[in-house]
Design an enzyme around this catalytic site. Structure first.
Site, PDB file in Angstrom:
ATOM      1  N   CYS A  24       0.833  -1.217   0.000  1.00  0.00           N
ATOM      2  CA  CYS A  24       0.000   0.000   0.000  1.00  0.00           C
ATOM      3  C   CYS A  24       0.865   1.264   0.000  1.00  0.00           C
ATOM      4  O   CYS A  24       1.563   1.537   0.976  1.00  0.00           O
ATOM      5  CB  CYS A  24      -0.911  -0.040   1.228  1.00  0.00           C
ATOM      6  SG  CYS A  24      -1.739   1.493   1.620  1.00  0.00           S
ATOM      7  N   CYS A  27       0.097   3.790   2.733  1.00  0.00           N
ATOM      8  CA  CYS A  27       0.597   3.279   4.018  1.00  0.00           C
ATOM      9  C   CYS A  27       2.077   3.609   4.183  1.00  0.00           C
ATOM     10  O   CYS A  27       2.529   3.961   5.278  1.00  0.00           O
ATOM     11  CB  CYS A  27       0.407   1.764   4.104  1.00  0.00           C
ATOM     12  SG  CYS A  27      -1.312   1.234   3.986  1.00  0.00           S
TER      13      CYS A  27
END
Length: 103
Positions: A24, A27
Site C-alpha cells: 500500500c 501506508c
C-alpha cells in the site's frame, strides 16, 4: 491476534493501531508520520502496526475497508478512527483530546 488483543485491552495508555499492507503506497507515506507521532507522544500513547494481509481476522473484526486505517483504542474501546493519510500536525490535534495532554 492474542498479543494484539492483550495490548489494546490492558495498556495503561491509549494504543494507536495502524492497519496497513506492505504493498500500500499511502501506508508507506504514513509510516514516517507515525514514527514522528510516536516519538512526540512517547509515554502518552503506543503505536502498533497491524498488517492486514497477515492479520485478516483483526482486519475483519474491526471492519477495515481501506488502508491505511488508524484506530485509537483504550481499555479495548475504540476512541477514534480514521482512514487515509493524515498529516502529522493534524493527527496530533485529533489525538490530543483522547490523551488528556497537549503534545
Amino acid at each position: 491476534m492474542s498479543k494484539f488483543s492483550n495490548l489494546i485491552k490492558n495498556s495503561d495508555v491509549p494504543v494507536l493501531v495502524d492497519f496497513y499492507a506492505d504493498w500500500c503506497q499511502p501506508c508507506k507515506v504514513m509510516a514516517p508520520t507515525l514514527s514522528k507521532v510516536a516519538s512526540r507522544l512517547d509515554g502518552k500513547l503506543k503505536v502498533l502496526k497491524v498488517n492486514v494481509d497477515k492479520n485478516a481476522a483483526a482486519a475483519q473484526k474491526y471492519q477495515i475497508r481501506g488502508i491505511p486505517t488508524l484506530i485509537l483504542f483504550h481499555k479495548n474501546k475504540i476512541l477514534w478512527r480514521q482512514s487515509g493519510v493524515v498529516p502529522e500536525a493534524q493527527l496530533i490535534r485529533q489525538l490530543e483530546p483522547f490523551l488528556g495532554v497537549k503534545a
